[in-house]
Design a protein around this motif. Structure first.
Motif, PDB file in Angstrom:
ATOM      1  N   GLU A 310       0.820  -1.203   0.000  1.00 38.57           N
ATOM      2  CA  GLU A 310       0.000   0.000   0.000  1.00 38.57           C
ATOM      3  C   GLU A 310       0.864   1.267   0.000  1.00 38.57           C
ATOM      4  OE1 GLU A 310      -3.814   1.266  -0.577  1.00 38.57           O
ATOM      5  OE2 GLU A 310      -3.126  -0.799  -0.314  1.00 38.57           O
ATOM      6  N   GLN A 311       2.043   1.203   0.604  1.00 41.42           N
ATOM      7  CA  GLN A 311       2.964   2.339   0.547  1.00 41.42           C
ATOM      8  C   GLN A 311       3.345   2.642  -0.896  1.00 41.42           C
ATOM      9  OE1 GLN A 311       6.319   1.383   3.028  1.00 41.42           O
ATOM     10  NE2 GLN A 311       5.214   1.709   4.953  1.00 41.42           N
ATOM     11  N   CYS A 312       3.578   1.574  -1.672  1.00 42.92           N
ATOM     12  CA  CYS A 312       3.909   1.776  -3.088  1.00 42.92           C
ATOM     13  C   CYS A 312       2.744   2.411  -3.830  1.00 42.92           C
ATOM     14  CB  CYS A 312       4.288   0.442  -3.731  1.00 42.92           C
ATOM     15  SG  CYS A 312       5.789  -0.292  -3.059  1.00 42.92           S
ATOM     16  N   MET A 313       1.533   2.022  -3.466  1.00 43.49           N
ATOM     17  CA  MET A 313       0.340   2.623  -4.067  1.00 43.49           C
ATOM     18  C   MET A 313       0.249   4.101  -3.715  1.00 43.49           C
ATOM     19  SD  MET A 313      -2.512   1.919  -5.829  1.00 43.49           S
ATOM     20  CE  MET A 313      -3.046   0.212  -5.606  1.00 43.49           C
ATOM     21  N   MET A 314       0.488   4.429  -2.464  1.00 36.03           N
ATOM     22  CA  MET A 314       0.376   5.817  -2.012  1.00 36.03           C
ATOM     23  C   MET A 314       1.483   6.689  -2.603  1.00 36.03           C
ATOM     24  SD  MET A 314      -0.450   5.061   1.995  1.00 36.03           S
ATOM     25  CE  MET A 314      -2.085   4.594   2.584  1.00 36.03           C
ATOM     26  N   ALA A 315       2.700   6.152  -2.629  1.00 36.34           N
ATOM     27  CA  ALA A 315       3.839   6.928  -3.117  1.00 36.34           C
ATOM     28  C   ALA A 315       4.002   6.857  -4.624  1.00 36.34           C
ATOM     29  CB  ALA A 315       5.125   6.442  -2.448  1.00 36.34           C
ATOM     30  N   LEU A 316       3.215   5.991  -5.276  1.00 38.80           N
ATOM     31  CA  LEU A 316       3.234   5.842  -6.734  1.00 38.80           C
ATOM     32  C   LEU A 316       4.605   5.410  -7.251  1.00 38.80           C
ATOM     33  CD1 LEU A 316       0.925   8.785  -7.861  1.00 38.80           C
ATOM     34  CD2 LEU A 316       0.503   6.332  -8.098  1.00 38.80           C
ATOM     35  N   ARG A 318       7.020   1.733  -8.313  1.00 42.59           N
ATOM     36  CA  ARG A 318       6.758   0.458  -8.991  1.00 42.59           C
ATOM     37  C   ARG A 318       6.835  -0.748  -8.063  1.00 42.59           C
ATOM     38  NH1 ARG A 318       6.480   0.911 -14.494  1.00 42.59           N
ATOM     39  NH2 ARG A 318       7.038   2.965 -15.305  1.00 42.59           N
ATOM     40  N   GLY A 319       7.389  -0.607  -6.887  1.00 42.77           N
ATOM     41  CA  GLY A 319       7.368  -1.709  -5.936  1.00 42.77           C
ATOM     42  C   GLY A 319       8.646  -2.506  -5.889  1.00 42.77           C
ATOM     43  N   ALA A 320       8.559  -3.706  -5.306  1.00 48.86           N
ATOM     44  CA  ALA A 320       9.739  -4.512  -5.004  1.00 48.86           C
ATOM     45  C   ALA A 320      10.516  -4.912  -6.250  1.00 48.86           C
ATOM     46  CB  ALA A 320       9.325  -5.763  -4.231  1.00 48.86           C
ATOM     47  N   MET A 321       9.855  -5.006  -7.399  1.00 51.89           N
ATOM     48  CA  MET A 321      10.532  -5.425  -8.622  1.00 51.89           C
ATOM     49  C   MET A 321      11.140  -4.259  -9.382  1.00 51.89           C
ATOM     50  SD  MET A 321      10.123  -8.535  -8.181  1.00 51.89           S
ATOM     51  CE  MET A 321      10.926  -9.100  -9.681  1.00 51.89           C
ATOM     52  N   GLY A 322      10.962  -3.045  -8.896  1.00 50.43           N
ATOM     53  CA  GLY A 322      11.517  -1.881  -9.570  1.00 50.43           C
ATOM     54  C   GLY A 322      12.997  -1.716  -9.286  1.00 50.43           C
ATOM     55  N   ASN A 323      13.621  -0.840 -10.065  1.00 52.80           N
ATOM     56  CA  ASN A 323      15.044  -0.582  -9.862  1.00 52.80           C
ATOM     57  C   ASN A 323      15.303   0.096  -8.524  1.00 52.80           C
ATOM     58  OD1 ASN A 323      15.706  -1.635 -12.401  1.00 52.80           O
ATOM     59  ND2 ASN A 323      15.366   0.338 -13.419  1.00 52.80           N
ATOM     60  N   TYR A 324      14.340   0.928  -8.090  1.00 52.30           N
ATOM     61  CA  TYR A 324      14.460   1.647  -6.824  1.00 52.30           C
ATOM     62  C   TYR A 324      13.198   1.365  -6.014  1.00 52.30           C
ATOM     63  CZ  TYR A 324      18.152   4.057  -9.357  1.00 52.30           C
ATOM     64  OH  TYR A 324      19.271   4.339 -10.092  1.00 52.30           O
ATOM     65  N   PRO A 325      13.197   0.311  -5.207  1.00 55.66           N
ATOM     66  CA  PRO A 325      11.956  -0.175  -4.595  1.00 55.66           C
ATOM     67  C   PRO A 325      11.536   0.541  -3.308  1.00 55.66           C
ATOM     68  CG  PRO A 325      13.746  -1.662  -4.114  1.00 55.66           C
ATOM     69  CD  PRO A 325      14.324  -0.602  -4.989  1.00 55.66           C
ATOM     70  N   CYS A 326      12.336   1.461  -2.822  1.00 52.73           N
ATOM     71  CA  CYS A 326      11.999   2.140  -1.559  1.00 52.73           C
ATOM     72  C   CYS A 326      11.116   3.348  -1.833  1.00 52.73           C
ATOM     73  CB  CYS A 326      13.270   2.575  -0.833  1.00 52.73           C
ATOM     74  SG  CYS A 326      12.938   3.479   0.698  1.00 52.73           S
ATOM     75  N   PRO A 327       9.996   3.524  -1.114  1.00 48.75           N
ATOM     76  CA  PRO A 327       9.129   4.692  -1.317  1.00 48.75           C
ATOM     77  C   PRO A 327       9.701   5.972  -0.732  1.00 48.75           C
ATOM     78  CG  PRO A 327       8.247   3.313   0.432  1.00 48.75           C
ATOM     79  CD  PRO A 327       9.424   2.578  -0.127  1.00 48.75           C
ATOM     80  N   VAL A 328      10.827   5.876  -0.010  1.00 49.47           N
ATOM     81  CA  VAL A 328      11.395   7.049   0.660  1.00 49.47           C
ATOM     82  C   VAL A 328      12.666   7.544  -0.028  1.00 49.47           C
ATOM     83  CG1 VAL A 328      12.337   7.918   2.848  1.00 49.47           C
ATOM     84  CG2 VAL A 328      10.413   6.324   2.862  1.00 49.47           C
ATOM     85  N   CYS A 329      13.528   6.623  -0.461  1.00 49.73           N
ATOM     86  CA  CYS A 329      14.798   7.034  -1.047  1.00 49.73           C
ATOM     87  C   CYS A 329      15.086   6.233  -2.310  1.00 49.73           C
ATOM     88  CB  CYS A 329      15.938   6.872  -0.037  1.00 49.73           C
ATOM     89  SG  CYS A 329      16.384   5.150   0.315  1.00 49.73           S
TER      90      CYS A 329
END
Length: 854
Positions: A310-316, A318-329
């Motif tokens: 849900e954090q990925c949804m809120m922060a828009l 791509r999630g764990a499979m993305g190149n940068y999976p952290c919603p903060v940094c």
């Protein structure tokens, strides 16, 4: 003065720094003056109607059950309460009328296009701003609102050269983010954030899982955490019900359909925020603050409480499979276990700029924006949070104690890998059986689930994993030796460090010194990560996953910026799911499910609002303002309360019945005489020197102990048992107790007997004396180098029992609080102190005075 508070300059307070005594600071905010109201239950027709409605709504009673209940009440009714409902429909109409007092749910149409398909959805929500005004106008909540950022300090108690004030953080307004937000408010008049904790998550309503709900919960962060996390009107409330896209197996998991789900989420939430946009950006003048200061309020989403998905949804992102999976940094996916490196923070301003370029008519800008969005793992979607000031999701997303720690890092990784390593060994069955057996032998404790098996049962509950993690070390330390499985031993060392971080992170109050200690522990944990990677075929531990990264890089930062973890935990927010599941089962016909369930939610809020008013009125009439936790039984004043009284018994009967089987009673008569002369009658000679065998006393098998918690300086209560049969098992709890006149000298004891007696020689002037026969755990330890290393590596605190025959009698007032000891299965008289059971125990065991006794 023990406490010092510094207010943010934007508060425009006449007194920028304020000092308080301990008693004043610890006291709760004042209760509002309750006006006389002869009908606080209005719009219900009577007090009985409001109470029955509360029961019916809380219990999710069906219409047939409500009608049966009313029929019964009419048969047995007394004149104390007048119930006027005729049937369930009458009750429901009254609840509908009561619900008009606050902002109702309304329907927002959502129109979308996807590959030439027109999609029509509807979003049910309350207007966020109007609901905020409902809270501001509530007289019961008014005195509890806190507006201004504070930096709060407690004196360290030193009167010498080390005397100083130490800053601590608990509520959100004592942390740095609130201070920074208030600094950003540009209005020259007193101004403050109207801050919210925002939560959303899907839940299965039907047992088959084919019907889902998607509630949004909001909590006002200006209220103390005990109120906002409570069940009253000031607690978290469902403010929205997100729609689902139609199921389409062909489109599911395609990039465009995944992006469309994000569009639905943010367009829906934007509808709910639309009424709050002006108040957030320009401010709202509120002249009715309880402290008499008129303020400009700016609506802010301070904390986003959610699991990682849900954090990925809120922060828009791509999630764990993305190149940068952290919603903060912007940590690369392959570097998430690197604790020493820091990475650039994400920014909503950059995401908004890239999105605008993507939607522009300039082809070059569109192309460049698309590349950058994909490079940094952003979703090309307009965020609902952009319309609110100081609500950047990358700042508001919070490390969640439940999902990041208990269900995530421990439950999905450390725990599973420990079991996998045992399963890979030649003596797998023997080792797993030994672990289960030792787990079942660990002592029971209130608030800590007891388990008989942990190796063959799969858990999906983060609360269960939390309790397992806090006991695993004490059951697993001797399963295999370090030479047999270096990987297992290293993982236990990592678990020990995890438990330290978990305990610090869960504290309700954190000083700068505690946060510094947590920083050092995170550094130690980071160093242990590489060593914990096993080299066993078919067992692959990859520590580069988002929840591990969140713990080692953002957990401490979150505490400093947003306050204690209880402010943003999903644990309390997920409590809204079970009532909706029950409502679906008992109150829904499967059609127009959101409308039906949200009507029930309106009824819950309505009866809660009325009950708060009625209770306030009753307290006014009774002049009672305190309360207690009903789960602890009757409230009591003072330090100790004893219960579960048995029949009177003589010393002779006691000795004859227990002396042969329990050496603790060999010297009981002598210990009791010493106690009477030294404690009960220190200033006078005991007339009857020999203790008479006919002297009787009353045995008690239960006691409650009030103590001031080292965690938050509030009163906590432990329940201690001393009985041969508690749920068909012996239960003799342990406790920390003063064992000397010096208040700094204390140790751990095991309860053997709790009793009350009188001294006949004192005649009518004799008052009952309460005492306990206990076995001290203060014997000297003689440890080999291998055992010492084990204790050091795993952070185990070891104590040794005095001989059972050396048991002593102590006053029950000398007992400080309960304690949990787990037996060393290799050394029968030695035990480990479980300092992870709660924050107070964790901090007490960090006391250098305690460590010095070991």
């Amino acid at each position: 003065m023990e406490f010092k508070t510094e207010y943010q300059p934007k508060s425009r307070r006449a007194e920028a720094t304020h000092h308080d005594s301990y008693e004043t600071f610890r006291s709760q905010s004042s209760m509002p003056e309750v006006k006389q109201d002869d009908t606080p239950w209005f719009p219900f027709r009577s007090r009985g109607d409001s109470e029955l409605a509360s029961i019916a709504v809380d219990s999710n009673l069906s219409d047939s059950l409500v009608n049966r209940l009313l029929s019964l009440l009419k048969d047995v009714a007394t004149k104390k309460k007048n119930v006027t409902f005729a049937n369930a429909e009458d009750l429901r109409k009254s609840c509908d009328e009561a619900a008009k007092e606050f902002t109702p749910f309304q329907e927002y149409p959502i129109h979308l296009e996807h590959k030439k398909d027109d999609i029509e959805l509807k979003f049910m929500a309350r207007d966020m701003w109007k609901w905020s005004l409902n809270l501001l106008s509530n007289e019961q909540l008014a005195p509890h609102f806190v507006w201004d950022a504070q930096r709060v300090y407690k004196h360290n108690g030193d009167l010498g050269p080390e005397s100083k004030y130490v800053r601590f953080i608990d509520e959100p307004w004592t942390a740095d983010r609130w201070w920074d937000v208030q600094v950003s408010l540009y209005n020259d008049a007193p101004s403050a954030p109207l801050a919210f904790v925002f939560y959303a998550d899907k839940t299965r309503l039907s047992s088959a899982g084919n019907v889902q709900g998607y509630p949004i919960v909001a909590r006002c962060a200006n209220l103390p955490v005990d109120i906002q996390n409570g069940r009253g009107v000031g607690g978290g409330r469902v403010v929205g019900w997100l729609p689902f896209l139609p199921e389409d197996p062909e489109k599911e998991k395609t990039l465009s359909y995944t992006t469309l789900k994000r569009v639905v989420w943010h367009e829906s939430v934007a509808c709910m925020f639309s009424g709050a946009k002006h108040a957030s950006q320009e401010g709202f003048y509120f002249s009715k603050c309880y402290d008499g200061i008129a303020r400009w309020l700016f609506l802010v989403i301070l904390i986003l409480s959610a699991d990682y998905e849900e954090q990925c949804m809120m922060a828009l992102i791509r999630g764990a499979m993305g190149n940068y999976p952290c919603p903060v940094c912007l940590v690369p996916s392959e570097c998430q276990s690197h604790w020493a490196e820091s990475y650039p923070r994400r920014s909503a301003k950059r995401a908004q700029s890239l999105y605008n370029d993507l939607k522009s008519s300039d082809r070059a800008k569109k192309k460049a924006a698309k590349v950058e969005l994909e490079k940094e793992s952003w979703r090309p979607v307009k965020s609902a949070f952009w319309m609110l000031r100081d609500s950047d999701p990358t700042d508001a997303v919070t490390v969640d104690h439940l999902h990041a720690f208990h269900h995530g890092l421990y439950g999905k990784h450390i725990h599973l890998e420990l079991i996998k390593i045992l399963e890979s060994m030649e003596k797998s069955r023997e080792y797993r059986g030994k672990l289960d057996r030792q787990f079942s032998q660990l002592p029971s404790w209130r608030g800590l689930a007891h388990f008989n098996w942990v190796t063959t049962v799969s858990f999906s509950d983060g609360n269960k994993f939390r309790d397992i993690s806090r006991q695993m070390l004490f059951a697993a330390y001797n399963i295999v030796t370090q030479s047999e499985s270096p990987e297992f031993y290293k993982l236990l060392c990592l678990l020990s460090s995890y438990l330290e971080i978990d305990s610090y992170f869960g504290l309700r109050v954190l000083t700068d010194e505690m946060l510094d200690a947590l920083d050092r522990e995170v550094e130690r944990y980071g160093r242990l990560l590489e060593a914990a990677r096993p080299r066993i075929p078919d067992i692959k531990i990859n520590w580069d996953f988002p929840k591990n990264h969140a713990v080692i890089k953002h957990a401490v930062e979150d505490l400093r910026r947003k306050g204690a973890s209880c402010n943003g935990t999903t644990r309390v927010n997920e409590g809204v799911h079970p009532p909706f599941k029950h409502s679906y089962l008992l109150r829904s016909n499967g059609k127009k499910v959101p409308e039906q369930l949200l009507r029930v939610e309106d009824h819950r809020l309505a009866v809660s609002l009325v009950e708060d008013r009625v209770i306030a009125q009753e307290r006014r009439a009774m002049d009672v303002s305190d309360h207690h936790d009903d789960s602890l039984g009757p409230a009591f004043q003072g330090h100790v309360y004893v219960g579960s009284m048995c029949r009177a018994i003589t010393v002779k009967e006691l000795e004859s019945s227990r002396r042969a089987s329990d050496r603790a009673f060999i010297n009981f008569r002598r210990s009791l005489k010493t106690y009477i002369n030294d404690v009960c009658l220190p200033d006078r000679e005991y007339v009857g020197q020999p203790l008479k065998v006919r002297d009787t006393f009353m045995e008690h098998r239960y006691m409650k102990v009030n103590y001031e918690s080292h965690e938050n300086w509030k009163v906590s209560t432990d329940l201690l048992r001393c009985t041969p049969s508690f749920y068909d098992r012996p239960r003799y709890d342990c406790a920390i107790a003063h064992l000397d006149e010096d208040p700094d000298v204390y140790g751990i004891v095991r309860l053997i007997l709790i009793f009350k007696f009188t001294i006949p020689e004192l005649g009518a002037k004799s008052l009952p004396f309460f005492a306990a026969l206990v076995q001290p755990y203060t014997a000297s330890l003689t440890l080999g180098s291998r055992t010492r290393r084990l204790d050091t590596d795993l952070g185990l605190l070891r104590v040794k029992a005095q001989p059972r025959s050396d048991s002593i009698v102590i006053p029950i007032d000398s007992i400080i609080r309960g304690a949990v000891l787990s037996q060393d299965f290799r050394r029968p008289d030695e035990y480990f102190v479980n300092d992870y059971v709660d924050g107070d125990m964790f901090l007490r065991m960090k006391d250098p005075k305690w460590i010095g006794q070991q």
